[in-house]
Design a protein around this motif. Structure first.
Motif, PDB file in Angstrom:
ATOM      1  N   LEU A 153       0.553  -1.052  -0.229  1.00  8.05           N
ATOM      2  CA  LEU A 153      -0.140  -0.346  -0.584  1.00  8.05           C
ATOM      3  C   LEU A 153       1.071   1.267   0.267  1.00  8.05           C
ATOM      4  N   ARG A 154       2.001   1.191   0.838  1.00  7.61           N
ATOM      5  CA  ARG A 154       2.983   2.290   0.696  1.00  7.61           C
ATOM      6  C   ARG A 154       3.670   2.485  -0.484  1.00  7.61           C
ATOM      7  N   HIS A 155       3.408   1.925  -1.463  1.00 14.10           N
ATOM      8  CA  HIS A 155       4.462   1.777  -3.041  1.00 14.10           C
ATOM      9  C   HIS A 155       2.898   2.581  -3.415  1.00 14.10           C
ATOM     10  N   MET A 156       2.090   2.805  -3.202  1.00  9.39           N
ATOM     11  CA  MET A 156       0.881   3.098  -4.055  1.00  9.39           C
ATOM     12  C   MET A 156       1.738   4.953  -4.370  1.00  9.39           C
ATOM     13  N   ARG A 157       2.541   5.176  -3.418  1.00 10.13           N
ATOM     14  CA  ARG A 157       3.220   6.410  -3.565  1.00 10.13           C
ATOM     15  C   ARG A 157       3.519   7.027  -5.279  1.00 10.13           C
ATOM     16  N   LEU A 158       4.194   5.561  -5.088  1.00  5.91           N
ATOM     17  CA  LEU A 158       4.829   5.401  -6.735  1.00  5.91           C
ATOM     18  C   LEU A 158       4.258   5.598  -7.745  1.00  5.91           C
ATOM     19  N   VAL A 166      16.555  -5.095 -10.734  1.00  2.45           N
ATOM     20  CA  VAL A 166      16.080  -6.304  -9.804  1.00  2.45           C
ATOM     21  C   VAL A 166      15.255  -5.995  -9.438  1.00  2.45           C
ATOM     22  N   HIS A 167      15.515  -5.455  -8.771  1.00  6.46           N
ATOM     23  CA  HIS A 167      13.902  -5.043  -8.001  1.00  6.46           C
ATOM     24  C   HIS A 167      12.004  -5.725  -7.928  1.00  6.46           C
ATOM     25  N   VAL A 168      12.247  -5.252  -9.012  1.00 11.37           N
ATOM     26  CA  VAL A 168      11.656  -4.603 -10.617  1.00 11.37           C
ATOM     27  C   VAL A 168      11.367  -6.410 -10.745  1.00 11.37           C
ATOM     28  N   THR A 190      16.036  -5.634  -1.366  1.00 16.87           N
ATOM     29  CA  THR A 190      16.757  -5.193  -2.454  1.00 16.87           C
ATOM     30  C   THR A 190      15.926  -3.495  -2.598  1.00 16.87           C
ATOM     31  N   GLY A 191      14.328  -3.983  -1.960  1.00 12.49           N
ATOM     32  CA  GLY A 191      13.671  -3.114  -1.643  1.00 12.49           C
ATOM     33  C   GLY A 191      14.891  -2.001  -0.791  1.00 12.49           C
ATOM     34  N   ILE A 192      15.498  -2.816   1.008  1.00  7.95           N
ATOM     35  CA  ILE A 192      15.912  -1.833   1.342  1.00  7.95           C
ATOM     36  C   ILE A 192      17.238  -1.502   1.366  1.00  7.95           C
ATOM     37  N   LEU A 193      17.871  -2.058   0.216  1.00  4.30           N
ATOM     38  CA  LEU A 193      19.165  -1.729  -0.715  1.00  4.30           C
ATOM     39  C   LEU A 193      18.815  -0.310  -1.142  1.00  4.30           C
ATOM     40  N   MET A 194      18.031  -0.395  -2.028  1.00  2.00           N
ATOM     41  CA  MET A 194      18.127   0.344  -2.635  1.00  2.00           C
ATOM     42  C   MET A 194      17.665   1.748  -1.428  1.00  2.00           C
ATOM     43  N   ARG A 195      16.663   1.742  -0.604  1.00  2.00           N
ATOM     44  CA  ARG A 195      15.798   2.952   0.115  1.00  2.00           C
ATOM     45  C   ARG A 195      17.147   3.562   1.109  1.00  2.00           C
ATOM     46  N   PHE A 196      17.977   2.482   1.369  1.00  2.00           N
ATOM     47  CA  PHE A 196      18.680   3.189   2.696  1.00  2.00           C
ATOM     48  C   PHE A 196      20.292   2.893   2.061  1.00  2.00           C
ATOM     49  N   LEU A 217      21.886   1.877  -1.445  1.00  2.00           N
ATOM     50  CA  LEU A 217      22.526   2.856  -3.052  1.00  2.00           C
ATOM     51  C   LEU A 217      21.242   3.875  -3.535  1.00  2.00           C
ATOM     52  N   ARG A 218      20.989   4.549  -2.039  1.00  2.00           N
ATOM     53  CA  ARG A 218      19.900   5.594  -2.312  1.00  2.00           C
ATOM     54  C   ARG A 218      20.907   6.474  -3.566  1.00  2.00           C
ATOM     55  N   THR A 219      21.617   6.393  -4.076  1.00  2.00           N
ATOM     56  CA  THR A 219      22.430   7.467  -4.904  1.00  2.00           C
ATOM     57  C   THR A 219      22.396   6.992  -6.098  1.00  2.00           C
ATOM     58  N   THR A 261       7.609  -1.631   8.907  1.00  2.00           N
ATOM     59  CA  THR A 261       7.376  -2.994   8.590  1.00  2.00           C
ATOM     60  C   THR A 261       8.549  -3.317   8.008  1.00  2.00           C
ATOM     61  N   ASP A 262       9.875  -2.651   7.169  1.00  2.00           N
ATOM     62  CA  ASP A 262      11.298  -3.546   6.742  1.00  2.00           C
ATOM     63  C   ASP A 262      11.205  -4.203   7.740  1.00  2.00           C
ATOM     64  N   ALA A 263      11.324  -3.635   9.233  1.00  2.00           N
ATOM     65  CA  ALA A 263      11.801  -4.508  10.118  1.00  2.00           C
ATOM     66  C   ALA A 263      11.096  -6.261  10.187  1.00  2.00           C
TER      67      ALA A 263
HETATM   68  C1  HEM Z   1       5.951  -7.788  -4.314  1.00  2.00           C
HETATM   69  C2  HEM Z   1       6.072  -6.223  -4.463  1.00  2.00           C
HETATM   70  C3  HEM Z   1       7.006  -5.033  -3.583  1.00  2.00           C
HETATM   71  C4  HEM Z   1       7.865  -4.821  -2.280  1.00  2.00           C
HETATM   72  C5  HEM Z   1       7.445  -6.540  -1.057  1.00  2.00           C
HETATM   73  C6  HEM Z   1       8.500  -4.736  -2.471  1.00  2.00           C
HETATM   74  C7  HEM Z   1       9.600  -4.219  -1.193  1.00  2.00           C
HETATM   75  C8  HEM Z   1      10.031  -3.207  -0.710  1.00  2.00           C
HETATM   76  C9  HEM Z   1      10.597  -2.906   0.400  1.00  2.00           C
HETATM   77  C10 HEM Z   1      10.532  -3.971   1.570  1.00  2.00           C
HETATM   78  C11 HEM Z   1      10.963  -1.884   0.549  1.00  2.00           C
HETATM   79  C12 HEM Z   1      12.527  -0.761   0.961  1.00  2.00           C
HETATM   80  C13 HEM Z   1      11.205  -0.026   1.976  1.00  2.00           C
HETATM   81  C14 HEM Z   1       9.894   0.083   1.913  1.00  2.00           C
HETATM   82  O1  HEM Z   1       9.179  -0.598   2.453  1.00  2.00           O
HETATM   83  O2  HEM Z   1       9.657   1.036   1.059  1.00  2.00           O
HETATM   84  C15 HEM Z   1      11.709  -1.357  -1.583  1.00  2.00           C
HETATM   85  C16 HEM Z   1      11.410  -0.132  -1.989  1.00  2.00           C
HETATM   86  C17 HEM Z   1      11.660   0.261  -3.534  1.00  2.00           C
HETATM   87  N1  HEM Z   1      10.538  -0.492  -4.143  1.00  2.00           N
HETATM   88 FE1  HEM Z   1       9.270  -2.440  -4.280  1.00  2.00          FE
HETATM   89  N2  HEM Z   1       8.427  -3.837  -3.368  1.00  2.00           N
HETATM   90  C18 HEM Z   1       7.205  -4.435  -4.027  1.00  2.00           C
HETATM   91  C19 HEM Z   1       6.928  -3.589  -5.686  1.00  2.00           C
HETATM   92  C20 HEM Z   1       7.551  -3.105  -6.126  1.00  2.00           C
HETATM   93  C21 HEM Z   1       7.492  -1.956  -7.363  1.00  2.00           C
HETATM   94  C22 HEM Z   1       6.222  -3.015  -8.139  1.00  2.00           C
HETATM   95  C23 HEM Z   1       8.261  -1.111  -7.944  1.00  2.00           C
HETATM   96  C24 HEM Z   1       8.055  -0.692  -9.046  1.00  2.00           C
HETATM   97  C25 HEM Z   1       8.061   0.421  -9.028  1.00  2.00           C
HETATM   98  C26 HEM Z   1       8.859  -1.061  -6.779  1.00  2.00           C
HETATM   99  C27 HEM Z   1       9.791   0.034  -6.708  1.00  2.00           C
HETATM  100  C28 HEM Z   1      10.657   0.279  -5.279  1.00  2.00           C
HETATM  101  C29 HEM Z   1      11.447   1.374  -5.078  1.00  2.00           C
HETATM  102  C30 HEM Z   1      11.471   2.595  -6.082  1.00  2.00           C
HETATM  103  C31 HEM Z   1      11.622   1.789  -3.555  1.00  2.00           C
HETATM  104  C32 HEM Z   1      12.563   2.501  -2.722  1.00  2.00           C
HETATM  105  C33 HEM Z   1      11.770   3.026  -2.538  1.00  2.00           C
HETATM  106  C34 HEM Z   1      12.184   4.051  -1.553  1.00  2.00           C
HETATM  107  O3  HEM Z   1      13.617   5.009  -2.049  1.00  2.00           O
HETATM  108  O4  HEM Z   1      11.826   5.358  -0.886  1.00  2.00           O
HETATM  109  N3  HEM Z   1       8.733  -1.732  -5.245  1.00  2.00           N
HETATM  110  N4  HEM Z   1      10.728  -1.807  -1.854  1.00  2.00           N
END
Ligand code: HEM
Length: 314
Positions: free
Chosen positions: A116-121, A233-235, A192-198, A200-202, A150-152
């Motif tokens: 739900l938080r990702h909806m901001r993207l 990688v994340h996507v 990979t999400g956590i890496l990206m946010r915390f 590999l931000r730059t 929630t990340d933890a």
């Molecule tokens: C099953 C779906 C997904 C899961 C479980 C997931 C999980 C996560 C987690 C745990 C993070 C770490 C920061 C946070 O909690 O927001 C993150 C960050 C991120 N994710 Fe995902 N993700 C998902 C789908 C996507 C998709 C479809 C995109 C494509 C736009 C995306 C793009 C990103 C980006 C850009 C960040 C970095 C956010 C920031 O810098 O605040 N994610 N993701």
């Protein structure tokens, strides 16, 4: 390969997810359920003055809905999870084990909040509730950018669910690759999400990511600048999860609503259930049978209840 990994793969995965999900649900909905098979574990309805358990043996639709609601929101049946152990003697014991319930709840809710938080993207302008969810999740205000609770908790949930499959002998014995794969995949997505946010931000261009994400949902995808490999990688991992989803046990997300052991009322003793596709068999009483075959029966010497009428010439 940016267009491939940023646009083609996510679209393909989404198409597989939606198509596969609908296909599975339609298949389930079309499957015959000839018997009432609700799981009951409480006093069923019998006489009006005997109190029955409305949640464990629901009779009315409202009670079934209440039971389903609690099952889906707080995993009520997992609360009853037990641990079986053989002690010297040999003595078999069962004790309550709430760990699975707690960590399953933690994992699922963390996942939901993250999605739900990702909806901001994906949404522009960002709805107030999404910002509120983000602010509440990061209210501990640890680090910059803020760490999300929630990340933890999702990591903790995943670790326990995985640890349980490794450590618990019975569960390890029945664990298949199909049980491990989703755990690994979701773990990799979170990492990979956590890496990206915390960390590999730059390396990432969040504005370009937002433009791509909004473009994907409005069917006008565009990659405007270098986004950063970790994002792809994340996507890609998310796409793998989407594509895998309909063919895996993860379909319990849709299946729970169609589970006959949960969505049926325990009213077999109150309502006669006529299976709609039963052949239309007319009742044939013994009287009618004898009327039909009396002459033959008498001629074969078979005793009859009603004698043949005397013949006219007798
Ligand atoms: C099953 C779906 C997904 C899961 C479980 C997931 C999980 C996560 C987690 C745990 C993070 C770490 C920061 C946070 O909690 O927001 C993150 C960050 C991120 N994710 Fe995902 N993700 C998902 C789908 C996507 C998709 C479809 C995109 C494509 C736009 C995306 C793009 C990103 C980006 C850009 C960040 C970095 C956010 C920031 O810098 O605040 N994610 N993701």
């Amino acid at each position: 390969m940016q267009y491939f990994f940023g646009i083609a793969v996510p679209y393909l995965a989404m198409a597989l997810f939606l198509g596969g999900f609908c296909y599975r649900v339609v298949q389930w909905a079309r499957s015959p359920v000839p018997f009432k098979i609700p799981t009951t574990c409480g006093q069923g309805f019998s006489l009006p003055w005997i109190k029955y358990d409305r949640l464990e043996a629901p009779v009315k639709t409202s009670e079934v809905v209440a039971r389903m609601f609690l099952e889906i929101t707080i995993f009520r049946s997992l609360w009853r999870n037990t641990k079986a152990e053989v002690h010297s003697g040999p003595k078999l014991t069962y004790e309550s084990s709430k760990w699975l319930w707690l960590f399953a709840l933690m994992f699922h809710y963390s996942f939901l909040v993250i999605v739900l938080r990702h909806m901001r993207l994906f949404l522009e302008p960002v709805p107030g509730w999404v910002s509120f969810l983000g602010a509440s999740d990061g209210f501990l205000q640890i680090g910059a950018p803020q760490m999300y609770i929630t990340d933890a908790t999702i990591l903790l949930g995943l670790l326990l669910l995985f640890g349980r499959r490794l450590i618990n002998r019975q569960v390890r014995y029945i664990s298949l690759a199909n049980d491990m794969f989703p755990l690994f995949l979701i773990f990799a997505i979170v990492i990979t999400g956590i890496l990206m946010r915390f960390f590999l931000r730059t390396d990432i261009d969040i504005t370009a990511i937002k433009r791509l994400a909004v473009g994907l949902v409005t069917f006008q995808p565009a990659i405007t600048s270098e986004i950063g490999a970790i994002f792809y990688v994340h996507v890609f991992l998310v796409s793998a999860l989407l594509a895998y989803f309909p063919f895996s046990k993860l379909m319990h997300m849709g299946g729970v609503f169609l589970s006959p052991t949960r969505n049926m009322a325990n009213d077999t003793r109150m309502r006669r259930h006529i299976n709609p596709w039963n052949p239309d068999i007319k009742p044939h009483s013994y009287d009618a049978y004898e009327d039909e075959f009396r002459e033959d029966m008498v001629s074969m010497g078979i005793p009859v209840e009603k004698e043949l009428p005397p013949k006219a010439d007798d």
